[in-house]
Scaffold this motif. Structure first.
Motif, PDB file in Angstrom:
ATOM      1  N   SER A  94      -3.781   0.018   4.859  1.00  0.00           N
ATOM      2  CA  SER A  94      -3.098   1.462   5.642  1.00  0.00           C
ATOM      3  C   SER A  94      -3.040   1.430   6.951  1.00  0.00           C
ATOM      4  N   LEU A  95      -1.576   1.737   7.328  1.00  0.00           N
ATOM      5  CA  LEU A  95      -1.224   2.013   8.895  1.00  0.00           C
ATOM      6  C   LEU A  95      -0.958   3.235   9.178  1.00  0.00           C
ATOM      7  N   ASN A 110      -9.148   7.393   3.451  1.00  0.00           N
ATOM      8  CA  ASN A 110      -9.911   8.030   2.232  1.00  0.00           C
ATOM      9  C   ASN A 110      -9.026   8.791   1.427  1.00  0.00           C
ATOM     10  N   GLY A 111      -8.104   9.353   1.709  1.00  0.00           N
ATOM     11  CA  GLY A 111      -7.062  10.272   0.859  1.00  0.00           C
ATOM     12  C   GLY A 111      -6.502   9.486  -0.239  1.00  0.00           C
ATOM     13  N   ALA A 112      -6.288   8.095   0.003  1.00  0.00           N
ATOM     14  CA  ALA A 112      -5.502   7.421  -0.938  1.00  0.00           C
ATOM     15  C   ALA A 112      -7.023   6.423  -1.722  1.00  0.00           C
ATOM     16  N   SER A 113      -8.057   6.260  -0.953  1.00  0.00           N
ATOM     17  CA  SER A 113      -8.995   5.500  -1.666  1.00  0.00           C
ATOM     18  C   SER A 113      -9.793   6.375  -2.687  1.00  0.00           C
ATOM     19  N   GLU A 114      -9.995   7.673  -2.481  1.00  0.00           N
ATOM     20  CA  GLU A 114     -10.621   8.526  -3.186  1.00  0.00           C
ATOM     21  C   GLU A 114      -9.958   8.799  -4.517  1.00  0.00           C
ATOM     22  N   LEU A 115      -8.395   8.985  -4.520  1.00  0.00           N
ATOM     23  CA  LEU A 115      -7.674   9.108  -5.499  1.00  0.00           C
ATOM     24  C   LEU A 115      -7.680   8.032  -6.455  1.00  0.00           C
ATOM     25  N   PHE A 116      -7.714   6.843  -5.858  1.00  0.00           N
ATOM     26  CA  PHE A 116      -7.702   5.578  -6.732  1.00  0.00           C
ATOM     27  C   PHE A 116      -9.289   5.314  -7.569  1.00  0.00           C
ATOM     28  N   GLY A 117     -10.145   5.919  -6.820  1.00  0.00           N
ATOM     29  CA  GLY A 117     -11.372   6.142  -7.271  1.00  0.00           C
ATOM     30  C   GLY A 117     -11.612   6.840  -8.647  1.00  0.00           C
ATOM     31  N   ALA A 125     -12.162   0.991  -7.079  1.00  0.00           N
ATOM     32  CA  ALA A 125     -13.192   0.507  -5.855  1.00  0.00           C
ATOM     33  C   ALA A 125     -12.330  -0.530  -5.399  1.00  0.00           C
ATOM     34  N   HIS A 126     -12.077  -0.776  -4.247  1.00  0.00           N
ATOM     35  CA  HIS A 126     -11.185  -1.777  -3.441  1.00  0.00           C
ATOM     36  C   HIS A 126     -11.736  -2.139  -2.124  1.00  0.00           C
ATOM     37  N   ALA A 127     -11.183  -3.409  -1.540  1.00  0.00           N
ATOM     38  CA  ALA A 127     -11.390  -3.543  -0.322  1.00  0.00           C
ATOM     39  C   ALA A 127     -10.207  -2.749   0.491  1.00  0.00           C
ATOM     40  N   ARG A 128     -10.278  -2.822   1.589  1.00  0.00           N
ATOM     41  CA  ARG A 128      -9.165  -2.104   2.248  1.00  0.00           C
ATOM     42  C   ARG A 128      -9.289  -2.336   3.895  1.00  0.00           C
ATOM     43  N   SER A 129      -8.074  -2.201   4.710  1.00  0.00           N
ATOM     44  CA  SER A 129      -7.937  -2.152   6.054  1.00  0.00           C
ATOM     45  C   SER A 129      -7.356  -0.760   6.490  1.00  0.00           C
ATOM     46  N   ALA A 134       1.435   2.084  16.580  1.00  0.00           N
ATOM     47  CA  ALA A 134       2.237   3.001  17.569  1.00  0.00           C
ATOM     48  C   ALA A 134       3.290   3.574  16.838  1.00  0.00           C
ATOM     49  N   GLN A 135       3.937   3.183  15.593  1.00  0.00           N
ATOM     50  CA  GLN A 135       4.865   3.802  15.162  1.00  0.00           C
ATOM     51  C   GLN A 135       4.982   3.318  13.640  1.00  0.00           C
ATOM     52  N   ILE A 136       5.816   3.818  12.712  1.00  0.00           N
ATOM     53  CA  ILE A 136       5.847   3.446  11.322  1.00  0.00           C
ATOM     54  C   ILE A 136       7.233   3.811  11.030  1.00  0.00           C
ATOM     55  N   PRO A 137       8.005   2.991  10.357  1.00  0.00           N
ATOM     56  CA  PRO A 137       9.347   3.380  10.245  1.00  0.00           C
ATOM     57  C   PRO A 137       9.901   4.759   9.790  1.00  0.00           C
ATOM     58  N   MET A 138      10.925   5.287  10.208  1.00  0.00           N
ATOM     59  CA  MET A 138      11.381   6.912  10.203  1.00  0.00           C
ATOM     60  C   MET A 138      10.377   7.658  10.583  1.00  0.00           C
ATOM     61  N   GLY A 139       9.420   7.104  11.409  1.00  0.00           N
ATOM     62  CA  GLY A 139       8.325   8.228  12.177  1.00  0.00           C
ATOM     63  C   GLY A 139       7.513   8.748  10.984  1.00  0.00           C
ATOM     64  N   ALA A 140       7.336   8.078   9.868  1.00  0.00           N
ATOM     65  CA  ALA A 140       6.151   8.507   9.239  1.00  0.00           C
ATOM     66  C   ALA A 140       4.673   8.574   9.645  1.00  0.00           C
ATOM     67  N   CYS A 141       3.906   9.321   8.877  1.00  0.00           N
ATOM     68  CA  CYS A 141       2.473   9.577   9.430  1.00  0.00           C
ATOM     69  C   CYS A 141       1.536   8.223   9.004  1.00  0.00           C
ATOM     70  N   VAL A 142       1.892   7.999   7.929  1.00  0.00           N
ATOM     71  CA  VAL A 142       1.029   6.892   7.197  1.00  0.00           C
ATOM     72  C   VAL A 142       1.816   6.019   6.284  1.00  0.00           C
ATOM     73  N   GLU A 143       1.550   4.799   6.345  1.00  0.00           N
ATOM     74  CA  GLU A 143       2.222   3.710   5.245  1.00  0.00           C
ATOM     75  C   GLU A 143       1.104   2.845   4.538  1.00  0.00           C
ATOM     76  N   ILE A 144       1.179   2.787   3.396  1.00  0.00           N
ATOM     77  CA  ILE A 144       0.070   2.246   2.742  1.00  0.00           C
ATOM     78  C   ILE A 144       0.619   0.935   1.613  1.00  0.00           C
ATOM     79  N   GLU A 145       0.179  -0.135   1.647  1.00  0.00           N
ATOM     80  CA  GLU A 145       0.461  -1.235   0.714  1.00  0.00           C
ATOM     81  C   GLU A 145      -0.799  -1.243  -0.419  1.00  0.00           C
ATOM     82  N   LEU A 146      -0.483  -2.120  -1.480  1.00  0.00           N
ATOM     83  CA  LEU A 146      -1.595  -2.159  -2.658  1.00  0.00           C
ATOM     84  C   LEU A 146      -1.296  -3.416  -3.156  1.00  0.00           C
ATOM     85  N   ILE A 147      -2.628  -4.087  -3.355  1.00  0.00           N
ATOM     86  CA  ILE A 147      -2.634  -5.364  -4.297  1.00  0.00           C
ATOM     87  C   ILE A 147      -3.419  -4.830  -5.646  1.00  0.00           C
TER      88      ILE A 147
END
Length: 151
Positions: A94-95, A110-117, A125-129, A134-147
């Motif tokens: 999560s960025l 936790n908004g994403a982690s709790e929903l996956f649970g 239940a997963h590992a995470r970072s 300082a910034q995300i594309p298009m000014g978005a507040c959050v970006e998340i990738e998943l495995i």
């Protein structure tokens, strides 16, 4: 209960895969692992713009992360055809677009982690970072990738 029954119980409809905004694929599978590219937060179909610690609260960021989790599940469904094939959500990265003094990236994520649970139970239940950036594309507040690992 199947994953789809749980989603229905939570009143969640999976969106279609978003068209990539640059030169990448929305997902790649190698062996029994599926890697989903980063998904940015969206609100009303547009980037959910904001910076945590400036104009976006931790609770708003958490809601944005939850919305991303729903988008990620839509992409994962498109990638594997059936979410019941998911053996485990392995890792989230999560960025969080945040000011230098904002330190609640973990709570936002936790908004994403709790929903996956909630949706996948023990398989969610997963590992995470969780990083502040300082910034995300298009000014978005959050970006998340998943495995994810498949049966």
């Amino acid at each position: 209960m199947s994953i789809y029954e749980k989603l229905s119980e939570l009143n969640i409809t999976l969106p279609p895969v978003s068209v990539p905004a640059a030169a990448y694929l929305p997902f790649v599978q190698t062996g029994n692992l599926v890697f989903l590219s980063g998904h940015i937060a969206k609100k009303d179909g547009k980037p959910w713009v904001g910076q945590l610690g400036k104009d976006t609260s931790t609770e708003q960021g958490k809601a944005a992360a939850r919305a991303i989790a729903i988008d990620l599940m839509g992409t994962l469904h498109a990638a594997v055809g059936d979410l019941n094939r998911v053996k485990r959500i392995v890792k989230l990265m999560s960025l969080v677009n945040s000011t230098g003094d904002f330190t609640e990236q973990h709570l936002v994520t936790n908004g994403a982690s709790e929903l996956f649970g909630e949706v996948f139970a023990a398989k969610g239940a997963h590992a995470r970072s969780a990083f502040g950036v300082a910034q995300i594309p298009m000014g978005a507040c959050v970006e998340i990738e998943l495995i994810a690992e498949l049966e």
